[in-house]
Design an enzyme around this catalytic site. Structure first.
Site, PDB file in Angstrom:
ATOM      1  N   PHE A 161     -15.010   3.738   7.860  1.00  0.00           N
ATOM      2  CA  PHE A 161     -13.591   3.950   7.596  1.00  0.00           C
ATOM      3  C   PHE A 161     -13.429   3.959   5.970  1.00  0.00           C
ATOM      4  O   PHE A 161     -12.187   4.317   5.557  1.00  0.00           O
ATOM      5  CB  PHE A 161     -12.605   3.079   8.331  1.00  0.00           C
ATOM      6  N   ARG A 202       2.846  -6.536   8.883  1.00  0.00           N
ATOM      7  CA  ARG A 202       2.343  -5.372   9.682  1.00  0.00           C
ATOM      8  C   ARG A 202       2.925  -5.181  11.047  1.00  0.00           C
ATOM      9  O   ARG A 202       2.911  -3.979  11.263  1.00  0.00           O
ATOM     10  CB  ARG A 202       0.770  -5.768   9.823  1.00  0.00           C
ATOM     11  N   HIS A 210      -2.045  -5.705   1.614  1.00  0.00           N
ATOM     12  CA  HIS A 210      -3.384  -6.269   1.629  1.00  0.00           C
ATOM     13  C   HIS A 210      -2.956  -7.600   1.045  1.00  0.00           C
ATOM     14  O   HIS A 210      -2.228  -7.690   0.343  1.00  0.00           O
ATOM     15  CB  HIS A 210      -4.251  -5.610   0.675  1.00  0.00           C
ATOM     16  N   THR A 238      -4.990  -7.196  10.984  1.00  0.00           N
ATOM     17  CA  THR A 238      -5.361  -6.119  10.444  1.00  0.00           C
ATOM     18  C   THR A 238      -4.998  -4.609  11.301  1.00  0.00           C
ATOM     19  O   THR A 238      -4.263  -3.912  10.689  1.00  0.00           O
ATOM     20  CB  THR A 238      -6.984  -5.847  10.300  1.00  0.00           C
ATOM     21  N   ASN A 240      -1.898   0.144   7.057  1.00  0.00           N
ATOM     22  CA  ASN A 240      -1.169  -1.184   7.529  1.00  0.00           C
ATOM     23  C   ASN A 240      -0.400  -2.086   6.399  1.00  0.00           C
ATOM     24  O   ASN A 240      -0.232  -3.104   6.462  1.00  0.00           O
ATOM     25  CB  ASN A 240      -2.396  -2.058   8.212  1.00  0.00           C
ATOM     26  N   TYR A 273     -12.561  -1.857  -3.128  1.00  0.00           N
ATOM     27  CA  TYR A 273     -12.900  -2.088  -1.725  1.00  0.00           C
ATOM     28  C   TYR A 273     -14.501  -1.864  -1.500  1.00  0.00           C
ATOM     29  O   TYR A 273     -14.917  -1.557  -0.541  1.00  0.00           O
ATOM     30  CB  TYR A 273     -12.005  -0.888  -0.742  1.00  0.00           C
ATOM     31  N   GLU A 285      -9.850 -10.391  -7.151  1.00  0.00           N
ATOM     32  CA  GLU A 285      -8.898  -9.362  -7.053  1.00  0.00           C
ATOM     33  C   GLU A 285      -7.982  -9.452  -8.188  1.00  0.00           C
ATOM     34  O   GLU A 285      -7.674  -8.335  -8.537  1.00  0.00           O
ATOM     35  CB  GLU A 285      -8.558  -9.448  -5.524  1.00  0.00           C
ATOM     36  N   LYS A 341       0.737  -1.242   0.169  1.00  0.00           N
ATOM     37  CA  LYS A 341      -0.057  -0.145   0.076  1.00  0.00           C
ATOM     38  C   LYS A 341       0.793   1.224  -0.080  1.00  0.00           C
ATOM     39  O   LYS A 341       2.176   1.238   0.239  1.00  0.00           O
ATOM     40  CB  LYS A 341      -0.987  -0.032   1.419  1.00  0.00           C
ATOM     41  N   ARG A 401      -1.861 -14.334   4.460  1.00  0.00           N
ATOM     42  CA  ARG A 401      -2.679 -13.680   5.417  1.00  0.00           C
ATOM     43  C   ARG A 401      -1.817 -13.794   6.949  1.00  0.00           C
ATOM     44  O   ARG A 401      -1.646 -13.075   7.550  1.00  0.00           O
ATOM     45  CB  ARG A 401      -3.852 -14.298   5.816  1.00  0.00           C
TER      46      ARG A 401
HETATM   47  P1  ADP Z   1      -7.752  -6.805   5.930  1.00  0.00           P
HETATM   48  O1  ADP Z   1      -6.969  -5.606   5.484  1.00  0.00           O
HETATM   49  O2  ADP Z   1      -6.669  -7.300   7.183  1.00  0.00           O
HETATM   50  O3  ADP Z   1      -8.433  -7.987   5.213  1.00  0.00           O
HETATM   51  P2  ADP Z   1     -10.319  -5.623   6.123  1.00  0.00           P
HETATM   52  O4  ADP Z   1     -10.719  -6.320   5.048  1.00  0.00           O
HETATM   53  O5  ADP Z   1     -11.262  -5.492   7.439  1.00  0.00           O
HETATM   54  O6  ADP Z   1      -8.902  -6.028   6.662  1.00  0.00           O
HETATM   55  O7  ADP Z   1     -10.178  -3.879   5.874  1.00  0.00           O
HETATM   56  C1  ADP Z   1      -9.641  -3.582   4.725  1.00  0.00           C
HETATM   57  C2  ADP Z   1      -8.738  -2.340   5.055  1.00  0.00           C
HETATM   58  O8  ADP Z   1      -9.551  -1.123   5.583  1.00  0.00           O
HETATM   59  C3  ADP Z   1      -7.646  -2.638   6.282  1.00  0.00           C
HETATM   60  O9  ADP Z   1      -6.500  -3.249   5.496  1.00  0.00           O
HETATM   61  C4  ADP Z   1      -7.317  -1.336   6.632  1.00  0.00           C
HETATM   62  O10 ADP Z   1      -6.484  -0.375   5.721  1.00  0.00           O
HETATM   63  C5  ADP Z   1      -8.596  -0.653   6.585  1.00  0.00           C
HETATM   64  N1  ADP Z   1      -9.570  -0.696   7.885  1.00  0.00           N
HETATM   65  C6  ADP Z   1     -10.252  -1.708   8.327  1.00  0.00           C
HETATM   66  N2  ADP Z   1     -10.353  -1.341   9.395  1.00  0.00           N
HETATM   67  C7  ADP Z   1     -10.110  -0.340   9.914  1.00  0.00           C
HETATM   68  C8  ADP Z   1     -10.579   0.694  10.995  1.00  0.00           C
HETATM   69  N3  ADP Z   1     -11.117   0.322  11.960  1.00  0.00           N
HETATM   70  N4  ADP Z   1     -10.065   2.163  10.554  1.00  0.00           N
HETATM   71  C9  ADP Z   1      -9.429   2.616   9.716  1.00  0.00           C
HETATM   72  N5  ADP Z   1      -8.999   1.625   8.646  1.00  0.00           N
HETATM   73  C10 ADP Z   1      -9.540   0.473   8.773  1.00  0.00           C
HETATM   74 MG    MG Z   2     -10.066  -7.697   3.784  1.00  0.00          MG
END
Ligand code: ADP
Ligand code: MG
Length: 140
Positions: free
Chosen positions: A59, A104, A117, A93, A114, A51, A128, A11, A87
């Site tokens: 968010f 991370r 992805h 996350t 973070n 997304y 994707e 990212k 993962r």
């Molecule tokens: P992951 O990337 O671990 O699969 P998610 O699919 O739940 O996590 O969320 C997608 C992305 O949205 C996260 O990687 C992060 O960049 C962002 N995100 C998720 N939860 C939050 C939050 N509570 N506040 C801000 N950004 C968030």
């Molecule tokens: Mg995700």
């Protein structure tokens, strides 16, 4: 175990800090192979489409802002059990909850910024990969 493909992104928070190589090295050391890779600066439309599953989340705006704030390296990773393995090496996350030695835990700045992805299931991996790559861009 089967050879799988998963979709990965390094990212903007990470590309801005010049971490593309360091993160890719962690993936390679875990046994994953980069079979497609390109650097893109995604548009809001591309980020919102990618997304879309999160569009009702509080968010979402912040997420799209972050993903359009600089370059992203989109990749296809291949290897045994690649989806779950990626993962695992990414970590949770929220970097505060990520295990030691994960990408991370090592590099992420916050739950939003973070660094990486990774697809979470075979169906999302296929979707994707198709969102960012044509078949001829993937060379195993
Ligand atoms: P992951 O990337 O671990 O699969 P998610 O699919 O739940 O996590 O969320 C997608 C992305 O949205 C996260 O990687 C992060 O960049 C962002 N995100 C998720 N939860 C939050 C939050 N509570 N506040 C801000 N950004 C968030
Ligand atoms: Mg995700």
């Amino acid at each position: 175990m089967a050879i799988e493909r998963t979709f990965s992104m390094i990212k903007p928070d990470a590309t801005k800090r010049n971490l593309t190589g360091a993160i890719t090295k962690m993936m390679e050391e875990a046994g994953l192979r980069v079979v497609a890779s390109k650097r893109v600066w995604m548009s809001r439309r591309e980020a919102e489409g990618f997304y879309a599953v999160h569009k009702e989340r509080p968010f979402f705006g912040e997420l799209v802002d972050g993903m359009t704030s600089g370059p992203t390296v989109v990749q296809v990773l291949e290897g045994e059990n690649a989806i779950l393995k990626n993962r695992e090496i990414m970590g949770a996350t929220n970097p505060a909850q990520a295990a030691e030695g994960t990408i991370r835990k090592t590099f992420a700045l916050s739950i939003g910024e973070n660094s990486v992805h990774g697809s979470d299931a075979p169906e999302t991996a296929a979707q994707e990969i198709k969102y960012w790559f044509s078949d001829t861009e993937i060379v195993g």
